[in-house]
Design a protein around this motif. Structure first.
Motif, short mmCIF file in Angstrom:
data_model
loop_
_atom_site.label_atom_id
_atom_site.label_comp_id
_atom_site.label_asym_id
_atom_site.label_seq_id
_atom_site.Cartn_x
_atom_site.Cartn_y
_atom_site.Cartn_z
N GLN A 100 -33.35 -1.25 -10.91
CA GLN A 100 -33.91 0.07 -10.60
C GLN A 100 -35.37 -0.07 -10.19
O GLN A 100 -35.83 0.55 -9.25
CB GLN A 100 -33.81 0.97 -11.84
N ARG A 101 -36.08 -0.93 -10.92
CA ARG A 101 -37.50 -1.10 -10.62
C ARG A 101 -37.68 -1.65 -9.21
O ARG A 101 -38.55 -1.21 -8.47
CB ARG A 101 -38.13 -2.04 -11.64
N MET A 102 -36.83 -2.62 -8.86
CA MET A 102 -36.98 -3.22 -7.54
C MET A 102 -36.73 -2.19 -6.44
O MET A 102 -37.38 -2.21 -5.40
CB MET A 102 -36.01 -4.41 -7.41
N ARG A 103 -35.79 -1.26 -6.69
CA ARG A 103 -35.56 -0.21 -5.70
C ARG A 103 -36.80 0.67 -5.58
O ARG A 103 -37.15 1.12 -4.50
CB ARG A 103 -34.33 0.62 -6.09
N LEU A 106 -32.27 6.83 -5.79
CA LEU A 106 -33.39 6.84 -6.75
C LEU A 106 -33.34 7.99 -7.73
O LEU A 106 -33.93 7.93 -8.80
CB LEU A 106 -34.72 6.93 -5.99
N ASP A 107 -32.65 9.07 -7.35
CA ASP A 107 -32.80 10.31 -8.11
C ASP A 107 -32.45 10.18 -9.59
O ASP A 107 -33.04 10.84 -10.43
CB ASP A 107 -31.97 11.42 -7.47
N SER A 108 -31.49 9.29 -9.88
CA SER A 108 -31.04 9.21 -11.27
C SER A 108 -32.11 8.65 -12.20
O SER A 108 -32.03 8.82 -13.40
CB SER A 108 -29.77 8.38 -11.35
N PHE A 109 -33.13 7.97 -11.65
CA PHE A 109 -34.12 7.39 -12.57
C PHE A 109 -35.56 7.64 -12.16
O PHE A 109 -36.48 7.05 -12.70
CB PHE A 109 -33.87 5.89 -12.76
N ALA A 110 -35.78 8.55 -11.23
CA ALA A 110 -37.14 8.79 -10.73
C ALA A 110 -38.06 9.37 -11.79
O ALA A 110 -39.28 9.27 -11.69
CB ALA A 110 -37.11 9.69 -9.50
N ASP A 111 -37.50 9.97 -12.84
CA ASP A 111 -38.34 10.59 -13.86
C ASP A 111 -38.50 9.73 -15.11
O ASP A 111 -39.09 10.15 -16.09
CB ASP A 111 -37.76 11.95 -14.25
N ASP A 113 -46.55 2.80 -17.15
CA ASP A 113 -46.28 3.79 -18.19
C ASP A 113 -45.92 5.17 -17.64
O ASP A 113 -45.70 6.09 -18.40
CB ASP A 113 -47.50 3.94 -19.11
N LEU A 114 -45.89 5.29 -16.32
CA LEU A 114 -45.62 6.60 -15.73
C LEU A 114 -44.26 6.61 -15.04
O LEU A 114 -43.74 5.56 -14.67
CB LEU A 114 -46.72 6.95 -14.71
N PRO A 115 -43.69 7.81 -14.87
CA PRO A 115 -42.42 7.89 -14.14
C PRO A 115 -42.59 7.36 -12.72
O PRO A 115 -43.68 7.46 -12.14
CB PRO A 115 -42.11 9.38 -14.11
N LEU A 116 -41.50 6.85 -12.19
CA LEU A 116 -41.50 6.31 -10.83
C LEU A 116 -42.06 7.33 -9.84
O LEU A 116 -42.84 7.00 -8.95
CB LEU A 116 -40.05 5.98 -10.48
N ARG A 117 -41.66 8.58 -10.05
CA ARG A 117 -42.11 9.66 -9.17
C ARG A 117 -43.64 9.69 -9.04
O ARG A 117 -44.18 9.95 -7.98
CB ARG A 117 -41.61 10.98 -9.76
N ASP A 118 -44.33 9.44 -10.16
CA ASP A 118 -45.80 9.47 -10.15
C ASP A 118 -46.37 8.35 -9.27
O ASP A 118 -47.36 8.54 -8.58
CB ASP A 118 -46.36 9.32 -11.57
N SER A 119 -45.73 7.18 -9.31
CA SER A 119 -46.19 6.08 -8.46
C SER A 119 -46.10 6.49 -6.99
O SER A 119 -47.00 6.23 -6.21
CB SER A 119 -45.35 4.82 -8.70
N PHE A 120 -44.99 7.13 -6.64
CA PHE A 120 -44.82 7.55 -5.25
C PHE A 120 -45.94 8.50 -4.85
O PHE A 120 -46.53 8.39 -3.78
CB PHE A 120 -43.47 8.27 -5.05
N GLU A 121 -46.22 9.45 -5.73
CA GLU A 121 -47.21 10.48 -5.44
C GLU A 121 -48.62 9.87 -5.35
O GLU A 121 -49.40 10.17 -4.45
CB GLU A 121 -47.13 11.56 -6.53
N LEU A 122 -48.93 8.96 -6.30
CA LEU A 122 -50.25 8.33 -6.29
C LEU A 122 -50.47 7.54 -5.01
O LEU A 122 -51.54 7.59 -4.40
CB LEU A 122 -50.40 7.41 -7.50
N LEU A 123 -49.42 6.83 -4.59
CA LEU A 123 -49.58 6.01 -3.39
C LEU A 123 -49.72 6.86 -2.13
O LEU A 123 -50.30 6.43 -1.15
CB LEU A 123 -48.43 5.02 -3.28
N ARG A 124 -49.20 8.06 -2.19
CA ARG A 124 -49.41 8.96 -1.05
C ARG A 124 -50.92 9.19 -0.88
O ARG A 124 -51.42 9.21 0.24
CB ARG A 124 -48.72 10.30 -1.30
#
Ligand SMILES: Nc1ncnc2c1ncn2[C@@H]1O[C@H](COP(=O)(O)OP(=O)(O)O)[C@@H](O)[C@H]1O
Ligand SMILES: [Mg+2]
Lengths: 267, 323
Positions: B153-156, B138-143, B104-115
């Motif tokens: 997109q998800r697989m990327r 990724l930039d076009s759909f990271a949010d 339910d969160l933007p892709l960007r949040d997943s990246f940050e959480l995994l950090r």
């Protein structure tokens, strides 16, 4: 350690944001939760509109036990109430995605499923307990204050352990369905009344076999300064922490055993 | 240096099958039935097999998800299930059919959480993310919330999350399954580049042979839980006598039939002839005879199809398991 806690705080916050993205349903759930829990208290009050004393306990005493039990349960429910959803993770093999992360499985699952929608219940149960304490005739001493604070906490720990232990059934019995829920909610209902109302064998199993008498009943007697109508010694009111810790140990063992039986699904 | 090693690795599942109206019989299925592998650091290995061959089950045992029923397994010098958390920091895993992102969160949040989950220093994390952002666009759909992304997109996104902690090994279970051509190519191109850099060992399961041809020098083929081939694609062709095809267009039909050892006329329709050339034979003599005939207009050489050789491999494995 502090670092690990920070990670979980992040995960829980993310979970909160996820749920907030369904804003309407969040408030709806929060609201309906407040309504639902009112019914249980009503049931107690209805009984006392017919009888002045229930199995040796007055209405104020009973509501105090009810309030202690409710606080313990709501607190446990907030943190681990969703653990019974493990059965879906097992059935659909989605536990795979939890197992590939460098964190414990149980804490991750709990962080993924904190029941923010149940916060309303905590507020409600605190209100019930406060009213019960005002109405009950308690001879306050410093020890009783400590006991009052400790009882819902250790009770919550006991319920958490019970939630987790019953949920692990899903690991070896995929079709266990609502069994874990039935056991846990049954346990909560059991602790909401003085155990003197129950039949002999039933009481023995739940109160002493499973340990539910130590969530609210015995600590409640100690708060009220009452002797046990069943003839139990006074110190039974103080062993809740031991029972809760023992339950925690059993639950942890069940959990580890369960995870080892996880078999994923074909993919 | 070996980074993955298994010896007689086994996984059996107990399953209940229907026997009669109410009775159910217990049987065991050997999903992985004695797999011995050794993979060197920096290798890029394709793990191949038909559906139900045991690819995913093997990967789950290598990543600490499943406890093996027998045999030995060591990954990065660790025992996967017993040292799951330690291992998880050193490997990245992508399941083609399962999302590990926050739905339910933007892709960007997943990246940050995994950090945080992997405790990656911010600068390192940012550098890796930059690389992935450029290569995977990724930039076009990271949010966008993950649930609204297309599968491609998800697989990327999944690929990125598996790499942000700089894993020594990347395990991919059917990373291109269900993707459109453009996303497939983006994923393949990205993996090819990652493989070439050589600091990440890559193990990839797939049944899309184009993935393998493009990416892997070494392929391990399994069937019914057993390894039936382990080596290069060329070795596979040699082993199963794959034949190149020479397709010839002539101005006029030949007067004398071609006779070259190791070459067989497979089909002839008017002025188009197709020859099959054995792996060991050279096309030289064939070409010179054709040129001598004076009617040669055009000639193409088709490399053997990997599909064919794999199909032959499965057939032989099936025959062997019957016999
Ligand atoms: N959790 C499970 N329970 C029972 N059987 C399973 C389970 N996981 C896999 N299998 C069986 O093991 C075999 C191999 O499965 P899998 O490793 O998923 O194959 P694939 O090569 O397609 O990835 C299949 O026959 C599958 O049905
Ligand atoms: Mg698979």
């Amino acid at each position: 350690m502090g670092d690990t806690l920070r990670i979980y705080a992040k995960l829980i916050a993310a979970q909160g944001r996820s749920q907030a993205s369904y804003r309407f349903s969040f408030w709806l759930d929060l609201g309906s939760n407040v309504i639902i829990v009112g019914a249980d208290l009503l049931a107690v009050l209805v009984i006392f509109s017919r009888v002045p004393v229930l199995a040796g306990f007055s209405v104020t005493e009973t509501v105090l036990l009810f309030g202690l039990s409710l606080n313990a349960f709501s607190l446990a429910d907030l943190f681990v109430g969703n653990i019974e959803r493990i059965r879906f993770y097992v059935r659909f093999g989605t536990l795979d995605t939890v197992l590939i992360r460098p964190l414990g499985v149980l804490p991750q699952l709990l962080a993924l499923d904190v029941g923010f929608r149940r916060i309303g219940r905590i507020i409600y149960s605190l209100a019930v307990l406060t009213v019960a304490l005002v109405l009950a005739d308690i001879d306050w001493t410093p020890w009783r204050v400590v006991l009052l604070i400790a009882t819902p906490l250790f009770g919550a720990m006991f319920f958490c352990a019970f939630f987790i232990a019953t949920s692990t059934v899903a690991f070896w019995w995929i079709e266990s369905g609502e069994l874990a829920n039935a056991l846990t909610y049954g346990g909560r209902d059991f602790t909401s009344y003085p155990i003197t109302v129950y039949g002999n064998w039933f009481r023995r199993i739940f109160a002493f076999g499973l340990g539910f008498a130590f969530v609210a009943y015995y600590p409640g007697l100690a708060l009220l300064g009452r002797a046990d109508p069943l003839g139990g010694p006074m110190w039974l009111g103080l062993v809740s922490p031991v029972v809760a810790l023992a339950a925690g140990g059993v639950a942890a063992a069940f959990w580890r055993f369960g995870v080892r039986h996880y078999r994923s699904t074909g993919s | 240096m070996k980074i993955i090693e298994t010896e007689e690795l086994k996984k059996t599942f107990t399953v209940h099958i229907k026997a009669g109206r109410f009775r159910r019989k217990r049987t065991t299925v050997a999903a992985v039935d004695g797999v011995s592998l050794s993979i060197q650091r920096g290798e890029m290995v394709g793990y191949l097999g038909p559906n139900g061959a045991g690819k995913s089950t093997t990967l789950k045992m290598l990543t600490g998800v499943l406890q093996p029923s027998g045999g030995l397994v060591s990954v990065c010098g660790l025992t996967p299930v017993a040292q799951r958390i330690k291992l998880a920091r050193r490997i990245g895993v992508v399941f083609g059919q399962r999302s590990t992102l926050w739905w339910d969160l933007p892709l960007r949040d997943s990246f940050e959480l995994l950090r945080h989950v992997y405790r990656v220093p911010p600068a390192e994390h940012a550098a890796r993310l930059r690389t992935c952002r450029d290569l995977l666009d990724l930039d076009s759909f990271a949010d966008t919330p993950v649930r609204q992304l297309s599968l491609g997109q998800r697989m990327r996104g999944e690929l990125t999350t598996a790499l942000l902690h700089g894993p020594e090994i990347l395990f991919l279970d059917e990373p291109t399954i269900g993707l459109d051509i453009v996303s497939k190519q983006a994923v393949r191109g990205f993996l090819a580049e990652l493989g070439e850099r050589g600091d990440t060992t890559i193990v990839l399961t797939t049944h899309d042979l184009a993935d393998i041809e493009r990416l892997c020098r070494r392929i391990i083929v399994i069937d019914h839980g057993r390894v039936v081939h382990d080596g290069s694609i060329d070795a596979l062709h040699a082993r199963y006598g794959s034949r190149r095809r020479v397709i010839v267009d002539l101005d006029a039909p030949l007067e004398t039939p071609i006779d070259v050892p190791g070459v067989e006329l497979e089909s002839s329709t008017g002025t188009r002839l197709v020859f099959a050339v054995d792996g060991s034979a050279s096309v030289g003599p064939l070409v010179s005879q054709l040129t001598a005939s004076g009617t040669l207009r055009d000639l193409t050489i088709a490399e053997p199809e990997i599909e064919d050789v794999i199909a032959r491999l499965y057939q032989q494995a099936a025959v062997r398991s019957l016999g």
